[in-house]
Motif scaffolding. Structure first.
Motif, PDB file in Angstrom:
ATOM      1  N   HIS A 140       0.825  -1.199   0.000  1.00 46.78           N
ATOM      2  CA  HIS A 140       0.000   0.000   0.000  1.00 46.78           C
ATOM      3  C   HIS A 140       0.868   1.261   0.000  1.00 46.78           C
ATOM      4  CE1 HIS A 140      -3.589   2.360   0.966  1.00 46.78           C
ATOM      5  NE2 HIS A 140      -2.958   2.887   2.008  1.00 46.78           N
ATOM      6  N   LEU A 141       1.843   1.308   0.910  1.00 48.21           N
ATOM      7  CA  LEU A 141       2.701   2.484   1.026  1.00 48.21           C
ATOM      8  C   LEU A 141       3.702   2.568  -0.127  1.00 48.21           C
ATOM      9  CD1 LEU A 141       3.351   2.389   4.874  1.00 48.21           C
ATOM     10  CD2 LEU A 141       1.870   3.981   3.639  1.00 48.21           C
ATOM     11  N   ALA A 142       4.266   1.441  -0.515  1.00 52.81           N
ATOM     12  CA  ALA A 142       5.251   1.445  -1.604  1.00 52.81           C
ATOM     13  C   ALA A 142       4.617   1.893  -2.911  1.00 52.81           C
ATOM     14  CB  ALA A 142       5.869   0.056  -1.769  1.00 52.81           C
ATOM     15  N   ARG A 143       3.380   1.501  -3.144  1.00 54.36           N
ATOM     16  CA  ARG A 143       2.689   1.901  -4.369  1.00 54.36           C
ATOM     17  C   ARG A 143       2.506   3.415  -4.420  1.00 54.36           C
ATOM     18  NH1 ARG A 143      -1.287  -1.343  -4.039  1.00 54.36           N
ATOM     19  NH2 ARG A 143      -0.541  -2.903  -5.520  1.00 54.36           N
ATOM     20  N   THR A 144       2.121   3.988  -3.296  1.00 53.00           N
ATOM     21  CA  THR A 144       1.954   5.438  -3.255  1.00 53.00           C
ATOM     22  C   THR A 144       3.281   6.146  -3.505  1.00 53.00           C
ATOM     23  OG1 THR A 144       0.067   5.310  -1.743  1.00 53.00           O
ATOM     24  CG2 THR A 144       1.263   7.392  -1.817  1.00 53.00           C
ATOM     25  N   ALA A 145       4.336   5.715  -2.823  1.00 55.68           N
ATOM     26  CA  ALA A 145       5.646   6.346  -2.992  1.00 55.68           C
ATOM     27  C   ALA A 145       6.111   6.261  -4.442  1.00 55.68           C
ATOM     28  CB  ALA A 145       6.670   5.684  -2.071  1.00 55.68           C
ATOM     29  N   ARG A 146       5.955   5.086  -5.044  1.00 56.99           N
ATOM     30  CA  ARG A 146       6.420   4.901  -6.423  1.00 56.99           C
ATOM     31  C   ARG A 146       5.663   5.807  -7.381  1.00 56.99           C
ATOM     32  NH1 ARG A 146      10.867   4.175  -8.399  1.00 56.99           N
ATOM     33  NH2 ARG A 146      10.209   5.974  -9.613  1.00 56.99           N
ATOM     34  N   ARG A 147       4.365   5.942  -7.169  1.00 53.79           N
ATOM     35  CA  ARG A 147       3.570   6.755  -8.086  1.00 53.79           C
ATOM     36  C   ARG A 147       3.940   8.231  -7.976  1.00 53.79           C
ATOM     37  NH1 ARG A 147       0.198   5.923 -12.580  1.00 53.79           N
ATOM     38  NH2 ARG A 147      -0.542   8.002 -13.086  1.00 53.79           N
ATOM     39  N   VAL A 148       4.136   8.722  -6.771  1.00 57.18           N
ATOM     40  CA  VAL A 148       4.497  10.127  -6.611  1.00 57.18           C
ATOM     41  C   VAL A 148       5.862  10.405  -7.243  1.00 57.18           C
ATOM     42  CG1 VAL A 148       4.945  11.984  -4.969  1.00 57.18           C
ATOM     43  CG2 VAL A 148       3.100  10.374  -4.527  1.00 57.18           C
ATOM     44  N   ILE A 149       6.809   9.498  -7.036  1.00 53.18           N
ATOM     45  CA  ILE A 149       8.124   9.666  -7.650  1.00 53.18           C
ATOM     46  C   ILE A 149       8.001   9.671  -9.170  1.00 53.18           C
ATOM     47  CG2 ILE A 149      10.376   8.570  -8.011  1.00 53.18           C
ATOM     48  CD1 ILE A 149      10.239   7.630  -5.092  1.00 53.18           C
ATOM     49  N   ASP A 150       7.198   8.784  -9.727  1.00 53.30           N
ATOM     50  CA  ASP A 150       6.998   8.751 -11.173  1.00 53.30           C
ATOM     51  C   ASP A 150       6.434  10.079 -11.684  1.00 53.30           C
ATOM     52  OD1 ASP A 150       7.950   6.190 -11.362  1.00 53.30           O
ATOM     53  OD2 ASP A 150       5.974   5.245 -11.414  1.00 53.30           O
ATOM     54  N   ASP A 151       5.607  10.731 -10.852  1.00 49.23           N
ATOM     55  CA  ASP A 151       5.009  11.996 -11.259  1.00 49.23           C
ATOM     56  C   ASP A 151       5.999  13.159 -11.200  1.00 49.23           C
ATOM     57  OD1 ASP A 151       2.510  11.029 -11.859  1.00 49.23           O
ATOM     58  OD2 ASP A 151       1.645  11.474  -9.906  1.00 49.23           O
ATOM     59  N   ILE A 152       6.790  13.234 -10.128  1.00 52.34           N
ATOM     60  CA  ILE A 152       7.632  14.416  -9.932  1.00 52.34           C
ATOM     61  C   ILE A 152       9.053  14.236 -10.447  1.00 52.34           C
ATOM     62  CG2 ILE A 152       6.243  15.152  -7.975  1.00 52.34           C
ATOM     63  CD1 ILE A 152       8.425  14.232  -6.099  1.00 52.34           C
ATOM     64  N   ALA A 153       9.505  12.996 -10.606  1.00 53.03           N
ATOM     65  CA  ALA A 153      10.867  12.740 -11.102  1.00 53.03           C
ATOM     66  C   ALA A 153      10.891  11.410 -11.828  1.00 53.03           C
ATOM     67  CB  ALA A 153      11.864  12.748  -9.947  1.00 53.03           C
ATOM     68  N   PRO A 154      10.291  11.348 -13.007  1.00 53.79           N
ATOM     69  CA  PRO A 154      10.200  10.080 -13.744  1.00 53.79           C
ATOM     70  C   PRO A 154      11.571   9.424 -13.911  1.00 53.79           C
ATOM     71  CG  PRO A 154       8.897  11.779 -14.826  1.00 53.79           C
ATOM     72  CD  PRO A 154       9.686  12.469 -13.753  1.00 53.79           C
ATOM     73  N   GLY A 155      11.603   8.136 -13.662  1.00 56.24           N
ATOM     74  CA  GLY A 155      12.835   7.382 -13.833  1.00 56.24           C
ATOM     75  C   GLY A 155      13.728   7.325 -12.609  1.00 56.24           C
ATOM     76  N   ARG A 156      13.433   8.136 -11.584  1.00 50.92           N
ATOM     77  CA  ARG A 156      14.259   8.115 -10.387  1.00 50.92           C
ATOM     78  C   ARG A 156      14.014   6.836  -9.598  1.00 50.92           C
ATOM     79  NH1 ARG A 156      16.045  13.009  -8.060  1.00 50.92           N
ATOM     80  NH2 ARG A 156      16.565  11.763  -6.214  1.00 50.92           N
ATOM     81  N   GLU A 157      15.069   6.297  -9.030  1.00 47.30           N
ATOM     82  CA  GLU A 157      14.953   5.103  -8.211  1.00 47.30           C
ATOM     83  C   GLU A 157      14.507   5.476  -6.798  1.00 47.30           C
ATOM     84  OE1 GLU A 157      18.661   3.080  -8.378  1.00 47.30           O
ATOM     85  OE2 GLU A 157      18.369   2.394 -10.453  1.00 47.30           O
ATOM     86  N   ALA A 158      14.058   4.476  -6.067  1.00 44.16           N
ATOM     87  CA  ALA A 158      13.661   4.655  -4.668  1.00 44.16           C
ATOM     88  C   ALA A 158      14.379   3.591  -3.844  1.00 44.16           C
ATOM     89  CB  ALA A 158      12.150   4.540  -4.527  1.00 44.16           C
ATOM     90  N   PRO A 159      15.688   3.741  -3.647  1.00 46.10           N
ATOM     91  CA  PRO A 159      16.455   2.673  -2.990  1.00 46.10           C
ATOM     92  C   PRO A 159      16.040   2.418  -1.549  1.00 46.10           C
ATOM     93  CG  PRO A 159      17.787   4.660  -3.254  1.00 46.10           C
ATOM     94  CD  PRO A 159      16.544   4.864  -4.059  1.00 46.10           C
ATOM     95  N   ASP A 160      15.642   3.461  -0.831  1.00 47.79           N
ATOM     96  CA  ASP A 160      15.264   3.259   0.563  1.00 47.79           C
ATOM     97  C   ASP A 160      13.968   2.465   0.669  1.00 47.79           C
ATOM     98  OD1 ASP A 160      17.488   4.756   1.151  1.00 47.79           O
ATOM     99  OD2 ASP A 160      16.393   6.599   1.583  1.00 47.79           O
ATOM    100  N   VAL A 161      12.997   2.822  -0.153  1.00 49.83           N
ATOM    101  CA  VAL A 161      11.746   2.057  -0.190  1.00 49.83           C
ATOM    102  C   VAL A 161      12.040   0.619  -0.594  1.00 49.83           C
ATOM    103  CG1 VAL A 161       9.561   1.760  -1.440  1.00 49.83           C
ATOM    104  CG2 VAL A 161      10.208   4.018  -0.567  1.00 49.83           C
TER     105      VAL A 161
END
Length: 271
Positions: A221-242
Motif C-alpha cells: 500500500h505504502l510502496a505503491r503510493t511512494a512509487r507513483r508520486v516519484i513517477d510523477d515528480i521525477a520520472p525514472g528516479r529510483e527509490a532505494p530506501d523504499v
C-alpha cells in the motif's frame, strides 16, 4: 524593501486567504501552525513562498513567540526551510525525502500492524469501521480535508498496539507524508478505486489476526503510493530506501513495481 513594503506584500498574499482563528491564547502557536500547514498542503502557499515571522505577526495580530514555535513545527515536518533571521520558505517536493520517509513508514507500520493484528478491542473495531465509513462519505462529497482526517485516524487504529513513543513517531511520519498524498491527488483527480479496497483488506487482516498478511498489505500500500508520486515528480528516479524496506518486510524489492491500474474515476479522494 522597507518593512512597510514587506508587510503590504504579505497583506496582499494573505488578503484573499482565511485568517487563523485563535480559540484560546494558550493554543496560539498550535493553531497558527495548523493554519499555515493547511495553506501549504492545499497549495495556497506554493513552494518558494517566503514567510517572515515579524510581518506574519503583524498580519495575524499575534506576538512573534507563537510564530517561532509554529515555524519550528513546520520545519520539523519539512514544509518550510527556516533561517536564523526568522524567515521561512515553503519547500518543494523532494524525492530523497519521500524515499526515506516512506521507507521509514513501511518499516514502522509493518511492525505496527503485526503487533496489533488480532488484538483490537471491540471499541477499536467500531472506531476503525467508523473511520472507513467517514472516508467513503468524504469521497462521495469530495471533501478532501475530511477524508484525510478519517484516513489518518484509520491508519492509527491499525497500529494502536504500539507503545506511545512509537505511535507518536508513526503519526508524525504519516502527517509529514500528507503533502505527497495531496500532490498525488492534484495530479490524478478522482483517483484510484482499488485503494479503497486496500483499506478494507488491511482492516480485515488486522481484525483476523493475520500479522504476516497485514504487514505485506501495508507494505504494498505504502510502496505503491511512494512509487507513483516519484513517477510523477521525477520520472525514472529510483527509490532505494523504499526498496530496502520492502525487501526487509516482504523479501521483495517493490520500489520499481508497477503501481497498478491508476485510472481515475469521476470523483473521489482515495490515496
Amino acid at each position: 524593501m522597507t518593512q512597510t513594503d514587506a508587510t503590504e506584500d504579505l497583506l496582499g498574499l494573505f488578503g484573499g486567504l482565511p485568517r487563523p482563528v485563535i480559540s484560546h491564547p494558550r493554543r496560539t502557536s498550535v493553531e497558527i501552525h495548523d493554519h499555515l500547514r493547511w495553506l501549504i498542503l492545499d497549495g495556497l502557499l506554493p513552494p518558494g513562498t517566503e514567510l517572515k515571522q515579524a510581518e506574519l505577526a503583524r498580519v495575524f495580530d499575534v506576538s512573534r513567540t507563537p510564530l517561532r514555535e509554529a515555524f519550528r513545527m513546520l520545519q520539523e515536518e519539512g514544509l518550510i526551510d527556516a533561517d536564523i533571521n526568522h524567515r521561512g520558505r515553503v519547500t518543494g517536493l523532494d524525492v530523497a525525502d519521500l524515499d526515506c520517509l516512506y521507507a521509514a513508514r513501511i518499516s514502522l507500520e509493518a511492525m505496527g500492524v503485526r503487533v496489533t493484528a488480532g488484538r483490537l478491542t471491540r471499541q477499536e473495531v467500531q472506531e476503525a469501521s467508523a473511520h472507513l465509513h467517514d472516508m467513503d462519505r468524504a469521497d462521495e462529497t469530495g471533501d478532501a480535508a475530511a477524508w484525510h482526517e478519517a484516513h489518518r485516524a484509520f491508519h492509527c487504529v491499525l497500529v494502536c498496539r504500539c507503545t506511545p513513543t512509537v505511535l507518536r513517531t508513526i503519526t508524525s511520519y504519516a502527517e509529514r507524508s500528507e503533502r505527497y498524498l495531496r500532490a498525488l491527488q492534484d495530479r490524478h483527480p478522482g483517483v484510484f478505486p482499488q485503494r479503497r479496497q486496500e483499506h478494507y483488506d488491511l482492516f480485515a487482516a488486522v481484525m483476523a489476526g493475520a500479522p504476516e498478511r497485514a504487514a505485506q498489505l501495508i507494505t504494498r500500500h505504502l510502496a505503491r503510493t511512494a512509487r507513483r508520486v516519484i513517477d510523477d515528480i521525477a520520472p525514472g528516479r529510483e527509490a532505494p530506501d523504499v526498496g530496502q524496506a520492502t525487501v526487509m518486510v516482504c523479501g521483495e524489492d517493490l520500489s520499481a513495481a508497477s503501481s497498478g491500474n491508476w485510472t481515475p474515476v469521476a470523483k473521489g479522494v482515495h490515496t
